[in-house]
Design a protein around this motif. Structure first.
Motif, mmCIF file in Angstrom:
data_model
loop_
_atom_site.group_PDB
_atom_site.id
_atom_site.type_symbol
_atom_site.label_atom_id
_atom_site.label_comp_id
_atom_site.label_asym_id
_atom_site.label_seq_id
_atom_site.Cartn_x
_atom_site.Cartn_y
_atom_site.Cartn_z
ATOM 1 N N LYS A 101 -12.870 -10.451 -4.617
ATOM 2 C CA LYS A 101 -12.916 -11.742 -3.932
ATOM 3 C C LYS A 101 -11.589 -12.147 -3.303
ATOM 4 N N THR A 102 -10.496 -11.593 -3.773
ATOM 5 C CA THR A 102 -9.179 -11.938 -3.235
ATOM 6 C C THR A 102 -8.369 -10.668 -3.002
ATOM 7 N N ALA A 103 -7.357 -10.800 -2.158
ATOM 8 C CA ALA A 103 -6.484 -9.660 -1.864
ATOM 9 C C ALA A 103 -5.122 -10.158 -1.420
ATOM 10 N N LYS A 104 -4.142 -9.280 -1.557
ATOM 11 C CA LYS A 104 -2.804 -9.524 -1.029
ATOM 12 C C LYS A 104 -2.487 -8.374 -0.083
ATOM 13 N N VAL A 105 -1.969 -8.727 1.095
ATOM 14 C CA VAL A 105 -1.586 -7.725 2.079
ATOM 15 C C VAL A 105 -0.110 -7.916 2.383
ATOM 16 N N GLU A 106 0.651 -6.842 2.258
ATOM 17 C CA GLU A 106 2.070 -6.876 2.609
ATOM 18 C C GLU A 106 2.226 -6.288 3.998
ATOM 19 N N SER A 115 15.104 -7.909 14.551
ATOM 20 C CA SER A 115 14.980 -8.349 13.162
ATOM 21 C C SER A 115 13.601 -7.985 12.615
ATOM 22 N N VAL A 116 13.550 -7.857 11.301
ATOM 23 C CA VAL A 116 12.315 -7.469 10.624
ATOM 24 C C VAL A 116 12.092 -8.414 9.453
ATOM 25 N N ASP A 117 10.851 -8.875 9.293
ATOM 26 C CA ASP A 117 10.464 -9.695 8.152
ATOM 27 C C ASP A 117 9.388 -8.960 7.364
ATOM 28 N N ASP A 118 9.479 -9.046 6.049
ATOM 29 C CA ASP A 118 8.425 -8.573 5.163
ATOM 30 C C ASP A 118 7.668 -9.801 4.679
ATOM 31 N N GLU A 119 6.373 -9.808 4.863
ATOM 32 C CA GLU A 119 5.550 -10.954 4.501
ATOM 33 C C GLU A 119 4.389 -10.510 3.624
ATOM 34 N N THR A 120 3.987 -11.373 2.725
ATOM 35 C CA THR A 120 2.799 -11.153 1.899
ATOM 36 C C THR A 120 1.842 -12.307 2.163
ATOM 37 N N VAL A 121 0.592 -11.957 2.379
ATOM 38 C CA VAL A 121 -0.407 -12.989 2.643
ATOM 39 C C VAL A 121 -1.535 -12.864 1.621
#
Length: 136
Positions: A101-106, A115-121
């Motif tokens: 039912k849920t997930a995390k995507v990096e 520039s580079v950003d690492d994000e988790t949603v």
């Protein structure tokens, strides 16, 4: 101040993971599509991919959508433009909960200025489609 930072981080995360196409069948596909939408500046499409809590009325959902759209167009767009736009997005990993039912995507987001950003949603599965979860 701390609330503002958290809110802007949330808004920025939403923008980074906006869907461009209709493939939201997996968290990875949804994130890839959302990255494409962000690059294209399709903020309305981004807002349409947010999963609002079921207990919200249709009117409350519409008001929330308008609020998010306004924030994206005023704040997040400027942040992305300041960095020279988004040149690429890459899914680094996806983790789906055991219940499905849920997930995390990096994601790795690369901007025009180098520039580079690492994000988790955080994502939630709504009727077979993966959407951004705002229910926290």
């Amino acid at each position: 101040m701390r609330k503002s930072i958290y809110f802007l981080t949330f808004v920025f995360s939403v923008l980074l993971f906006a869907a461009c196409g209709s493939d939201t069948s997996t968290p990875k596909a949804a994130a890839e599509n959302w990255g494409n939408m962000m690059k294209a500046g399709d903020y309305k499409g981004i807002v349409d991919q947010i999963a609002f809590p079921d207990e919200m009325s249709a009117e409350e959902k519409e008001q929330s959508k308008q609020m998010f759209l306004s924030l994206f167009e005023e704040k997040a767009k400027a942040q992305v433009e300041k960095k020279g736009g988004i040149t690429s997005t890459e899914v680094v990993s996806e983790t789906v909960a055991e219940d499905g039912k849920t997930a995390k995507v990096e994601m790795k987001i690369t901007y025009g200025d180098g520039s580079v950003d690492d994000e988790t949603v955080d994502l939630v599965n709504v009727d077979g489609e993966w959407k951004l979860s705002i229910d926290k």
